[in-house]
Scaffold this motif. Structure first.
Motif, PDB file in Angstrom:
ATOM      1  N   TRP A   6       0.843  -1.191   0.000  1.00 42.62           N
ATOM      2  CA  TRP A   6       0.000   0.000   0.000  1.00 42.62           C
ATOM      3  C   TRP A   6       0.880   1.242   0.000  1.00 42.62           C
ATOM      4  CZ3 TRP A   6      -5.321  -0.020  -0.362  1.00 42.62           C
ATOM      5  CH2 TRP A   6      -5.941  -1.260  -0.220  1.00 42.62           C
ATOM      6  N   ASN A  74     -18.414   2.842   3.056  1.00 44.60           N
ATOM      7  CA  ASN A  74     -18.092   2.244   1.765  1.00 44.60           C
ATOM      8  C   ASN A  74     -17.716   3.300   0.727  1.00 44.60           C
ATOM      9  OD1 ASN A  74     -18.740  -0.776   2.036  1.00 44.60           O
ATOM     10  ND2 ASN A  74     -20.533   0.194   2.939  1.00 44.60           N
ATOM     11  N   TYR A  76     -15.572   5.481   1.041  1.00 42.81           N
ATOM     12  CA  TYR A  76     -14.153   5.785   1.173  1.00 42.81           C
ATOM     13  C   TYR A  76     -13.257   4.567   0.981  1.00 42.81           C
ATOM     14  CZ  TYR A  76     -16.420   9.866   3.053  1.00 42.81           C
ATOM     15  OH  TYR A  76     -17.243  10.969   3.204  1.00 42.81           O
ATOM     16  N   ILE A  77     -13.833   3.487   0.469  1.00 41.59           N
ATOM     17  CA  ILE A  77     -13.096   2.258   0.175  1.00 41.59           C
ATOM     18  C   ILE A  77     -13.493   1.789  -1.218  1.00 41.59           C
ATOM     19  CG2 ILE A  77     -12.591  -0.108   0.884  1.00 41.59           C
ATOM     20  CD1 ILE A  77     -13.700   0.589   3.650  1.00 41.59           C
ATOM     21  N   GLU A 186      -6.746   0.858  -5.755  1.00 38.93           N
ATOM     22  CA  GLU A 186      -7.734   0.649  -4.713  1.00 38.93           C
ATOM     23  C   GLU A 186      -7.439   1.662  -3.615  1.00 38.93           C
ATOM     24  OE1 GLU A 186      -9.412  -2.857  -1.714  1.00 38.93           O
ATOM     25  OE2 GLU A 186      -7.736  -3.264  -3.058  1.00 38.93           O
ATOM     26  N   ILE A 188      -8.285   3.331   0.259  1.00 40.99           N
ATOM     27  CA  ILE A 188      -8.887   3.307   1.590  1.00 40.99           C
ATOM     28  C   ILE A 188      -8.580   4.657   2.233  1.00 40.99           C
ATOM     29  CG2 ILE A 188      -8.968   2.230   3.871  1.00 40.99           C
ATOM     30  CD1 ILE A 188      -7.998  -0.362   2.617  1.00 40.99           C
ATOM     31  N   LEU A 190     -10.499   6.092   5.358  1.00 43.19           N
ATOM     32  CA  LEU A 190     -11.597   6.054   6.324  1.00 43.19           C
ATOM     33  C   LEU A 190     -11.538   7.211   7.324  1.00 43.19           C
ATOM     34  CD1 LEU A 190     -11.745   2.231   7.085  1.00 43.19           C
ATOM     35  CD2 LEU A 190     -13.460   3.597   5.868  1.00 43.19           C
ATOM     36  N   ALA A 204      -5.070   7.927   4.416  1.00 44.19           N
ATOM     37  CA  ALA A 204      -5.408   7.542   3.046  1.00 44.19           C
ATOM     38  C   ALA A 204      -4.275   6.715   2.434  1.00 44.19           C
ATOM     39  CB  ALA A 204      -5.670   8.776   2.200  1.00 44.19           C
ATOM     40  N   ARG A 207      -3.463   1.186  -3.358  1.00 48.16           N
ATOM     41  CA  ARG A 207      -2.793  -0.026  -3.819  1.00 48.16           C
ATOM     42  C   ARG A 207      -3.022  -0.150  -5.316  1.00 48.16           C
ATOM     43  NH1 ARG A 207      -4.130  -5.697  -0.977  1.00 48.16           N
ATOM     44  NH2 ARG A 207      -6.189  -5.274  -1.861  1.00 48.16           N
TER      45      ARG A 207
END
Length: 211
Positions: A6, A74, A76-77, A186, A188, A190, A204, A207
């Motif tokens: 990541w 969801n 933020y992912i 991808e 993330i 949150l 933040a 990937r």
């Protein structure tokens, strides 16, 4: 099997980081030391919820908008695309139209502003409200930027915030994208579940996704 690492795209929270003019600066300090408690160090932090890399909840610019704890995590992912728009100081719908979003529902803009968390910029690249309708037509639900705000710091009307809101597009600000290649990822990012809050710092990360 090789595991893809990541990439951190968030600003570190430090004592000397820049903050929005007039807003509360970040501070971390020890309330108690291990020597004092006999068991553990215990820290405390203060500062604006809009410090560093953060999300804006609708309540930030709409009295009746959702607060951070009411947001769907969801949002933020998931799939994201990083676009390099550093060639221009004004980003409009026409700026974005040549890009292939590849169906990504989260768009992150790498602008011409160099990443420097310790300095609040005197001027930031301008986002035109026209981007909201375009992104909404593409099914985008989240816009991330590597600048302190999607509107100029001195703005009182916040036209871009409201234009994105009308399209149900949520906002992620102050990303660190200078070290990130354009492409699919991808994401993330949150927020903390802060009851009643108008925003929240996030960690933040991205990937890479094989295209």
């Amino acid at each position: 099997m090789t595991q893809t690492n990541w990439i951190d795209i968030s600003q570190p929270l430090t004592q000397d980081m820049a903050h929005f003019p007039g807003d509360a600066p970040f501070d971390y300090s020890l309330t108690f030391t291990k020597a004092q408690t006999g068991s553990a160090n215990v820290g405390q932090l203060t500062g604006s919820v809009h410090i560093g890399t953060h999300i804006d909840a609708p309540f930030h610019y709409d009295e009746n908008g959702k607060t951070v704890d009411q947001l769907d995590v969801n949002m933020y992912i998931g799939n994201a695309v990083v676009l390099d728009v550093s060639h221009t100081e004004r980003i409009t719908a026409d700026t974005l139209k040549p890009f292939d979003l590849k169906g990504a529902s989260r768009v992150l803009l790498h602008t011409s502003l160099p990443n420097n968390p310790k300095r609040f910029p005197e001027q930031i690249p301008e986002l035109d409200p026209s981007i909201a309708d375009f992104l909404g037509e593409q099914g985008v639900v989240l816009l991330g930027v590597d600048i302190p705000s999607v509107d100029p710091p001195e703005s009182k009307e916040l036209p871009v915030h409201h234009a994105l809101y009308r399209q149900n597009i949520f906002i992620l600000e102050n990303l660190m994208l200078d070290h990130v290649e354009p492409g699919q990822y991808e994401l993330i990012a949150l927020p903390l579940a802060i009851n009643g809050a108008d925003g929240s710092p996030v960690r933040a990360v991205l990937r890479p996704v094989n295209e």
